[in-house]
Design an enzyme around this catalytic site. Structure first.
Site, mmCIF file in Angstrom:
data_model
loop_
_atom_site.group_PDB
_atom_site.id
_atom_site.type_symbol
_atom_site.label_atom_id
_atom_site.label_comp_id
_atom_site.label_asym_id
_atom_site.label_seq_id
_atom_site.Cartn_x
_atom_site.Cartn_y
_atom_site.Cartn_z
ATOM 1 C CE LYS A 129 -2.316 -1.322 3.709
ATOM 2 N NZ LYS A 129 -1.992 -2.745 3.805
ATOM 3 C CB THR A 130 3.530 2.450 2.264
ATOM 4 O OG1 THR A 130 2.734 2.319 3.449
ATOM 5 C CG2 THR A 130 4.402 3.686 2.393
ATOM 6 C CD GLU A 173 -0.280 3.489 3.151
ATOM 7 O OE1 GLU A 173 -0.534 2.503 3.868
ATOM 8 O OE2 GLU A 173 0.778 4.131 3.210
#
Length: 484
Positions: A129-130, A173
């Site tokens: 995600k990051t 996110e």
């Protein structure tokens, strides 16, 4: 169209108090609130470098938790924000908020409020995600769209984890760990992968999978679900979404695209190879060939880059500028973050990196990326210092961690970092090391790890500190030890 409707009652954000304001997620939303002219107060258990820039732009922050912290701005806040997983219910600030009838909300609820009125791009998935969110942000910035963003890590180039942009897009996110991603209503929802995690909250894999099914239903009218076709869980989600009439598209390698014909492929990775500058990738983006050179190694990063490129394309950004931004992306703190190289002496050529990987799949991906680097260099080995994160995760994935870590040439495994969990009697990191098939040292003494690494490392090796806990502090110490 920007999203301007909400099924949630409006929250008064004029005075916001954040408990745990120094956390990666909390500090980001604090930064955006301050940029919007709101009064921000907060507290954290300890001082940190994260708090300095927040104080500099007007936040009033206390170190330590106390009931009187709610009056740091001279009057009580209109809302208190907390992470229910990390902050105990007997926290004195939470207790005071309840006594004063001040609304208490989760960070995800606050982020949902901040997202209102924007074209929402939400990046979800068990892993990546990051990195994917960060890639999308840098690409969109290069394309001149100036998105707002909230990321769970600091962009290396910008040095920040959040920004109040001038453009319509807001990229963030979407955290699934406590189902909080269901607070959002994205125009573009990216799912990088799905495999069981956070079973301390969800209890069963089925419940964990269901949260992504529900997330797909959260799209705004005309919105798009973007899934990775190389991941079985995400691809299956896309296939079921298409069957339900949801607008879903995919990205992935040639073979994965061919294996899932019911999900229209909008970004196909035609080729990727390691070169001196990084990884050179050629993609078919909705019928147009695009080339990028990613500075961060690994096939998983090529997939993340494809997701970022496709997200920007769906927003209408200039494709050439998006590709230029991706090629300029220098990474996120703690995602294969480079700390330095030993120039001479016994360990000449050895390099030290740090990574947040704390799930077996992430460990495997990072170690494979490191292996690509040493193979391309023609010398060196991969050495890892790994700190397991959470007793529940360690017990759930013992065998998988042992197999993933055994992709290194040698390892030092630290004691489990319990974070919010209490120790489990009789459970140590030995449950992992006992099943590993490479030379491994179980080292419960945190400060002894640099010496253990020096005993097994050699010239030209890649040394990785890895885990979601305090192991990150060892990267500079290991580098100093190798430099003598």
């Amino acid at each position: 169209m920007p999203n301007t409707t909400s099924e949630h009652p409006a929250i008064d954000l004029s005075r916001v108090h954040l408990i745990g304001i120094g956390g990666a997620g909390m500090s980001g939303v604090a930064r955006i609130l301050l940029a919007r002219g709101k009064t921000v107060t907060g507290s954290d258990a300890k001082d940190s470098r994260t708090l300095l820039p927040l104080r500099a732009v007007g936040a009033k922050i206390a170190v330590g938790h106390a009931a009187e912290n709610l009056e740091l701005a001279g009057e009580l806040p209109t809302v208190v924000v907390t992470s229910f997983a990390a902050i105990p219910q007997d926290n004195p600030e939470l207790v005071r908020a309840r006594e004063e009838n001040i609304p208490v909300i989760r960070r995800s609820d606050l982020l949902g409020e901040l997202l209102e009125g924007h074209r929402q791009v939400l990046i979800a998935g068990t892993h990546g995600k990051t990195s994917t969110t960060s890639m999308a942000v840098v690409a969109l910035q290069t394309a001149g769209m100036d998105p707002s963003f909230a990321i769970g890590g600091q962009l290396n180039k910008a040095g920040t984890n959040a920004h109040q942009g001038t453009g319509e897009a807001f990229v963030a996110e979407a955290d699934e760990s406590d189902a909080s991603l269901l607070r959002y209503t994205p125009e573009i929802a990216v799912v990088t992968n799905i495999e069981p995690d956070h079973l301390d909250f969800f209890k069963t894999p089925e419940a964990y999978f269901q949260v992504f099914e529900d997330f797909a239903e959260r799209l705004t009218p005309g919105g798009t679900l973007v899934v990775c076709l190389d991941d079985p869980g995400a691809a299956a989600l896309g296939e079921r979404a298409v069957a339900r009439g949801i607008n879903a598209v995919g990205y992935g390698t040639v073979d994965a695209v061919a294996a899932h014909p019911t999900v229209p492929a909008k970004a196909t990775i035609l080729s990727s190879r390691v070169v001196a500058e990084g990884t050179h990738a050629v993609l078919d983006l909705d019928g147009r060939e695009v080339e990028v050179i990613l500075q961060i190694p690994g096939n998983h990063m090529v997939l993340n880059g494809a997701a970022a490129l496709l997200s920007g394309y769906l927003l209408g950004a200039d494709v050439d500028k998006l590709a230029e931004g991706l090629s300029d992306f220098s990474g996120v703190r703690r995602r294969f973050e480079y700390h330095g190289t030993v120039r001479d002496g016994q360990f000449a050529g050895a390099s030290v990196y740090d990574d947040y990987a704390h799930h077996p799949t992430e460990v495997e991906a990072v170690l494979n990326a490191a292996r690509e680097r040493v193979v391309a260099a023609g010398e060196g080995r991969v050495i890892v210092a790994f700190q397991p994160h959470l007793y529940s995760r360690t017990l759930e994935f013992t065998r998988e961690f042992a197999e993933a870590l055994s992709l290194a040439d040698a390892a030092v495994v630290l004691e489990i970092f319990g974070a919010r969990e209490k120790p489990v009697e009789g459970v140590t990191s030995r449950v992992i090391t006992d099943e590993m098939t490479i030379p491994v040292s179980y080292e419960p003494n945190f400060s002894a790890v640099p010496d253990r690494i020096a005993e097994i490392a050699g010239p030209a090796d890649i040394v990785l500190t890895m885990g979601a806990g305090s192991v990150t502090m060892l990267a500079p110490e290991i580098l100093d030890r190798l430099r003598g």
